[in-house]
Design a protein around this motif. Structure first.
Motif, PDB file in Angstrom:
ATOM      1  N   ASP A  77       0.818  -1.214   0.000  1.00 44.32           N
ATOM      2  CA  ASP A  77       0.000   0.000   0.000  1.00 44.32           C
ATOM      3  C   ASP A  77       0.854   1.267   0.000  1.00 44.32           C
ATOM      4  O   ASP A  77       0.387   2.341   0.385  1.00 44.32           O
ATOM      5  N   GLN A  79       2.516   4.593  -1.090  1.00 45.54           N
ATOM      6  CA  GLN A  79       2.154   5.666  -2.009  1.00 45.54           C
ATOM      7  C   GLN A  79       3.382   6.066  -2.821  1.00 45.54           C
ATOM      8  O   GLN A  79       4.410   6.441  -2.265  1.00 45.54           O
ATOM      9  N   ARG A  80       3.262   6.002  -4.129  1.00 43.23           N
ATOM     10  CA  ARG A  80       4.375   6.335  -5.008  1.00 43.23           C
ATOM     11  C   ARG A  80       3.998   7.494  -5.926  1.00 43.23           C
ATOM     12  O   ARG A  80       2.830   7.827  -6.065  1.00 43.23           O
ATOM     13  N   THR A  89       9.483   6.130  -5.213  1.00 42.92           N
ATOM     14  CA  THR A  89       9.006   5.875  -3.856  1.00 42.92           C
ATOM     15  C   THR A  89       9.597   6.946  -2.947  1.00 42.92           C
ATOM     16  O   THR A  89      10.795   6.927  -2.665  1.00 42.92           O
TER      17      THR A  89
END
Length: 252
Positions: A77, A79-80, A89
């Motif tokens: 999960d 967030q990128r 990342t």
């Protein structure tokens, strides 16, 4: 950080077999030519072979950077930030600067800042087969010499590491030496370049100081696409919609 897909084994390209039907006279001539070769040329060839051997000694990308085909980004999960050809990342307190081509609105490079150190990342096309690492190093060495600087090669966390010292100017006009360390990682038809600058390079233990930026570099995921490109050609990135609102109008 994310699941890595299992790939089929791929055989590394090997040189063509040497013909066995050389005549004895030809072999003697070759030996005599070798004896006549200048000692400096032999030393230079041996040094080049050392770095080529290091390049081929293992899979330096085992822990990244990755190709999009090698990972499963849905396995976590995290967030990128998706720049199209490059997926980033982020880490805590990371500062991100974009180098944008005003004519095309493409991102040419990313600058990631952590405290007093920075990492510039750019993506280039590479041949489908064979390594272009040695060629890139030769070009960087020629550029450093032309600028009146120096370049040395050393073993780094991704194989052969490039350390350069170039003349420069400080903001107050003083002459300074600009030091950098370059990491190169070649994947399927792409070459990722990371240039480390600042405190991490000036320290005697740059590997320790640059650990966060190195982990950032290794977590990068390349989505190269199928567009034909000449090896060495810059692969532009897209400005994510989430960042576009924060950019100056001329950069949108």
């Amino acid at each position: 950080m994310f699941g890595r897909k299992k790939n089929d084994d791929v055989e590394a390209p090997v040189a063509d077999d040497v013909e066995d039907d050389k005549t004895e006279d030809a072999e003697v001539d070759d030996a005599e030519d070798a004896d006549d070769e200048p000692e400096d040329a032999v030393d230079e060839a041996d040094e080049q072979d050392e770095w080529l051997t290091l390049d081929a000694s293992r899979d330096w990308r085992e822990d990244g950077p990755f190709d999009i085909s090698e990972v499963d980004l849905d396995a976590d999960d995290v967030q990128r930030i998706d720049f199209g050809s490059l997926i980033v990342t982020p880490f805590d307190d990371m500062q991100l600067q974009l180098q944008i081509n005003q004519a095309t609105s493409e991102v040419q490079a990313l600058m990631v800042v952590d405290k007093k150190s920075a990492l510039e990342v750019a993506l280039f096309a590479a041949p489908a087969r064979g390594s272009m690492l040695s060629q890139v190093r030769d070009e960087m060495a020629a550029a450093a010499e032309a600028a009146g600087g120096t370049m040395t090669l050393e073993k780094g966390p991704l194989g052969t590491q490039i350390r350069r010292v170039l003349p420069g100017k400080a903001s107050d006009g003083r002459d300074i030496k600009q030091r950098s360390v370059t990491w190169l990682a070649q994947g399927p038809k792409w070459l990722l370049r990371g240039v480390l600058m600042g405190q991490a390079v000036n320290s005697d233990k740059s590997g320790d100081d640059a650990q966060m930026l190195f982990e950032f570099f290794c977590n990068l995921v390349v989505r190269r696409g199928d567009t034909p490109k000449v090896p060495g050609e810059l692969i532009g990135m897209e400005i994510p919609a989430s960042l576009a609102a924060n950019l100056p109008n001329q950069a949108k």
